[in-house]
Design a protein around this motif. Structure first.
Motif, mmCIF file in Angstrom:
data_model
loop_
_atom_site.group_PDB
_atom_site.id
_atom_site.type_symbol
_atom_site.label_atom_id
_atom_site.label_comp_id
_atom_site.label_asym_id
_atom_site.label_seq_id
_atom_site.Cartn_x
_atom_site.Cartn_y
_atom_site.Cartn_z
ATOM 1 N N HIS A 341 -4.647 -27.832 -6.590
ATOM 2 C CA HIS A 341 -5.584 -28.847 -7.093
ATOM 3 C C HIS A 341 -6.853 -28.171 -7.605
ATOM 4 N N ALA A 342 -7.315 -27.139 -6.882
ATOM 5 C CA ALA A 342 -8.512 -26.411 -7.315
ATOM 6 C C ALA A 342 -8.319 -25.758 -8.669
ATOM 7 N N ALA A 343 -7.060 -25.417 -9.009
ATOM 8 C CA ALA A 343 -6.756 -24.740 -10.266
ATOM 9 C C ALA A 343 -6.281 -25.696 -11.352
ATOM 10 N N THR A 344 -6.247 -26.995 -11.046
ATOM 11 C CA THR A 344 -5.779 -27.964 -12.035
ATOM 12 C C THR A 344 -6.794 -29.090 -12.187
ATOM 13 N N LEU A 345 -6.621 -30.167 -11.442
ATOM 14 C CA LEU A 345 -7.468 -31.331 -11.673
ATOM 15 C C LEU A 345 -8.912 -31.093 -11.267
ATOM 16 N N SER A 346 -9.146 -30.381 -10.157
ATOM 17 C CA SER A 346 -10.533 -30.082 -9.768
ATOM 18 C C SER A 346 -11.221 -29.251 -10.839
ATOM 19 N N ALA A 347 -10.529 -28.210 -11.322
ATOM 20 C CA ALA A 347 -11.123 -27.352 -12.350
ATOM 21 C C ALA A 347 -11.397 -28.141 -13.626
ATOM 22 N N ALA A 348 -10.480 -29.021 -13.984
ATOM 23 C CA ALA A 348 -10.683 -29.841 -15.182
ATOM 24 C C ALA A 348 -11.881 -30.771 -15.017
ATOM 25 N N GLU A 349 -12.038 -31.329 -13.819
ATOM 26 C CA GLU A 349 -13.185 -32.199 -13.566
ATOM 27 C C GLU A 349 -14.488 -31.414 -13.636
ATOM 28 N N LEU A 350 -14.517 -30.234 -13.044
ATOM 29 C CA LEU A 350 -15.719 -29.396 -13.119
ATOM 30 C C LEU A 350 -16.091 -29.126 -14.572
ATOM 31 N N MET A 351 -15.121 -28.806 -15.400
ATOM 32 C CA MET A 351 -15.387 -28.441 -16.789
ATOM 33 C C MET A 351 -15.541 -29.649 -17.714
ATOM 34 N N GLY A 352 -15.352 -30.858 -17.167
ATOM 35 C CA GLY A 352 -15.536 -32.059 -17.975
ATOM 36 C C GLY A 352 -14.409 -32.330 -18.950
ATOM 37 N N VAL A 353 -13.190 -31.848 -18.637
ATOM 38 C CA VAL A 353 -12.059 -32.022 -19.551
ATOM 39 C C VAL A 353 -10.895 -32.746 -18.876
ATOM 40 N N ALA A 354 -11.161 -33.455 -17.783
ATOM 41 C CA ALA A 354 -10.076 -34.071 -17.018
ATOM 42 C C ALA A 354 -9.393 -35.204 -17.767
ATOM 43 N N GLU A 355 -10.012 -35.725 -18.812
ATOM 44 C CA GLU A 355 -9.349 -36.780 -19.576
ATOM 45 C C GLU A 355 -8.205 -36.216 -20.421
ATOM 46 N N MET A 356 -8.204 -34.892 -20.642
ATOM 47 C CA MET A 356 -7.166 -34.279 -21.470
ATOM 48 C C MET A 356 -6.320 -33.241 -20.750
ATOM 49 N N LEU A 357 -6.826 -32.681 -19.648
ATOM 50 C CA LEU A 357 -6.162 -31.566 -18.989
ATOM 51 C C LEU A 357 -6.174 -31.768 -17.480
ATOM 52 N N GLY A 358 -5.410 -30.926 -16.767
ATOM 53 C CA GLY A 358 -5.480 -30.896 -15.313
ATOM 54 C C GLY A 358 -4.362 -31.585 -14.577
ATOM 55 N N SER A 359 -3.576 -32.405 -15.274
ATOM 56 C CA SER A 359 -2.430 -33.048 -14.630
ATOM 57 C C SER A 359 -1.399 -33.381 -15.694
ATOM 58 N N LEU A 360 -0.158 -33.570 -15.254
ATOM 59 C CA LEU A 360 0.950 -33.872 -16.162
ATOM 60 C C LEU A 360 1.151 -35.375 -16.207
ATOM 61 N N THR A 361 0.273 -36.049 -16.924
ATOM 62 C CA THR A 361 0.311 -37.503 -17.017
ATOM 63 C C THR A 361 0.229 -37.924 -18.484
ATOM 64 N N PRO A 362 0.827 -39.069 -18.825
ATOM 65 C CA PRO A 362 0.802 -39.529 -20.215
ATOM 66 C C PRO A 362 -0.630 -39.625 -20.750
ATOM 67 N N GLY A 363 -0.791 -39.195 -21.997
ATOM 68 C CA GLY A 363 -2.103 -39.222 -22.626
ATOM 69 C C GLY A 363 -2.856 -37.909 -22.542
ATOM 70 N N LYS A 364 -2.293 -36.942 -21.804
ATOM 71 C CA LYS A 364 -2.943 -35.632 -21.702
ATOM 72 C C LYS A 364 -2.192 -34.597 -22.526
ATOM 73 N N ARG A 365 -2.882 -33.509 -22.820
ATOM 74 C CA ARG A 365 -2.281 -32.449 -23.618
ATOM 75 C C ARG A 365 -1.156 -31.778 -22.820
ATOM 76 N N ALA A 366 -0.135 -31.384 -23.551
ATOM 77 C CA ALA A 366 1.078 -30.872 -22.901
ATOM 78 C C ALA A 366 0.961 -29.383 -22.619
ATOM 79 N N ASP A 367 0.104 -29.058 -21.661
ATOM 80 C CA ASP A 367 0.009 -27.698 -21.133
ATOM 81 C C ASP A 367 0.810 -27.664 -19.837
ATOM 82 N N LEU A 368 1.896 -26.869 -19.814
ATOM 83 C CA LEU A 368 2.792 -26.834 -18.664
ATOM 84 C C LEU A 368 3.127 -25.390 -18.321
#
Length: 402
Positions: A341-368
């Motif tokens: 979580h620290a390397a995915t959604l937490s990091a995305a939230e810190l960087m202000g990009v959680a709307e596009m990155l940090g988890s594999l959910t519809p509407g986010k960029r396909a980084d896998l």
């Protein structure tokens, strides 16, 4: 429009901090569906493998290579950018698809990656690190020579500042030059000629000015900080504490209350100790700071409710070995799911990009990232990477394991 389905993998979900079997459908670089039995024009078979969101490293220095300060400053000026391109590729191959560069990379490197000229992680750049005279980023040494790891150039302004008004102007210069985030050292450090980590740098009015001016430009402040320097940074509104040794209970309570992030960079200590053991010729006073192991802040921070995001301080541990940080976080008391979580959604939230990155959910960029085995097992994870995808496109495929 082509639809690709990543089928049958065990998918890590940061929101629930669990993993389960699922298909992931990707179109035009975006995740459009997650479920079972999804159909597509082509598929990637992930059976028996784990699937993680693209990992995020919130503290790297892509233009730096190795930990030998004196070797580095003898290299040609422009070599750093060519080495930076190599370091970007190594980082991407490690499953890290997004980074926050904590001094070194400039706007041109970020744009080169965005335009596809150089393969590498998405980047936020700080350009350089604000330092007071005699502070952690001041390249002046007692011999009166200058040993500057980050020599200024038009894309990386000089950053030795004293007093609120100098700071106001300098932050505006950094923003003009393309800084996405403002980096400051509010304490001494380990690999510098000056004071050690326990000595605070900058006064409250100076740190407050940094936060005010950064906020006015829509930026946050990240602080290299330990001890009392960290407390001052938190008190005056910085967004994240980088490294964070010698944090007392009062500082941790303030961080939890104010939502200040901790980016522990545990890998840096491992890398520096390895370099010392390998014979890198650190001066005695720096070697002594390296030997003074300062542990415990991460475990105590987690217990206090402080939010933690992954950062490595590469290249103190070499670029490409970034995922060792996950193992070190687990050694400090985080569960494997929390380390991820620290390397995915937490990091995305810190960087202000959680709307596009940090988890594999519809509407986010396909980084896998596709890995062998259980995605919740972080042991030796860096050596289990099968493939890395950025915007749904394979950017690294590992050779078959023997």
């Amino acid at each position: 429009m082509k639809r690709t389905v990543f089928r049958g993998g065990t998918v890590y979900d940061p929101a629930s901090r669990t993993a389960g079997s699922a298909d992931i459908a990707v179109e035009d670089g975006w995740i459009v569906d997650v479920g079972s039995g999804l159909e597509g024009d082509e598929e990637v078979d992930c059976t028996g493998r784990g699937v993680l969101p693209g990992l995020i490293d919130c503290h790297v220095h892509l233009t730096m290579t190795g930990s030998d300060v004196f070797e580095s400053v003898q290299q040609p000026f422009s070599l750093q950018f060519y080495e930076g391109a190599v370091n970007m590729a190594k980082t991407l191959a490690a499953g890290v698809t997004t980074v926050r560069d904590a001094a070194g990379a400039d706007l041109g490197m970020r744009v080169a990656q965005e335009r596809g000229l150089v393969p590498g992680p998405r980047m936020q750049v700080s350009l350089n690190m604000l330092s007071q005279t005699g502070g952690h980023g001041d390249p002046w040494w007692p011999s009166t020579c200058v040993v500057d790891l980050l020599p200024p150039h038009p894309g990386r302004p000089p950053v030795i500042v004293d007093g609120p008004e100098e700071i106001r102007r300098k932050i505006r210069e950094l923003v003009r030059a393309g800084a996405d985030v403002i980096k400051v050292a509010t304490s001494g450090g380990v690999v510098s000629s000056g004071a050690g980590p326990k000595i605070p740098h900058f006064r409250d009015d100076e740190i407050a000015m940094m936060v005010t001016e950064a906020s006015a430009a829509g930026r946050h402040v990240m602080a290299h900080a330990h001890g009392e320097g960290a407390k001052a940074a938190v008190r005056n509104g910085v967004r994240s504490i980088e490294h964070g040794h010698f944090l007392d209970d009062e500082t941790l309570a303030m961080m939890a209350e104010r939502g200040t992030w901790l980016v522990p960079t545990l890998s840096a200590g491992v890398g520096l100790r390895r370099a010392l053991e390998a014979g890198v010729p650190f001066p005695d006073h720096i070697a002594e700071k390296i030997r003074e192991r300062a542990g415990g802040s991460v475990r105590r921070a987690a217990e206090a409710g402080v939010r933690i995001a992954m950062g490595t301080d590469a290249p103190l541990l070499p670029h490409g070995e970034n995922l060792l940080e996950l193992e070190l976080l687990v050694e400090q008391g985080l569960s494997p799911a929390d380390a991820l979580h620290a390397a995915t959604l937490s990091a995305a939230e810190l960087m202000g990009v959680a709307e596009m990155l940090g988890s594999l959910t519809p509407g986010k960029r396909a980084d896998l990232v596709v890995v062998d085995g259980d995605p919740l097992d972080v042991q030796d994870l860096g050596n289990r990477i099968v493939a890395v995808y950025q915007d749904g496109r394979a950017v690294h495929v590992a050779p078959p394991r023997r």
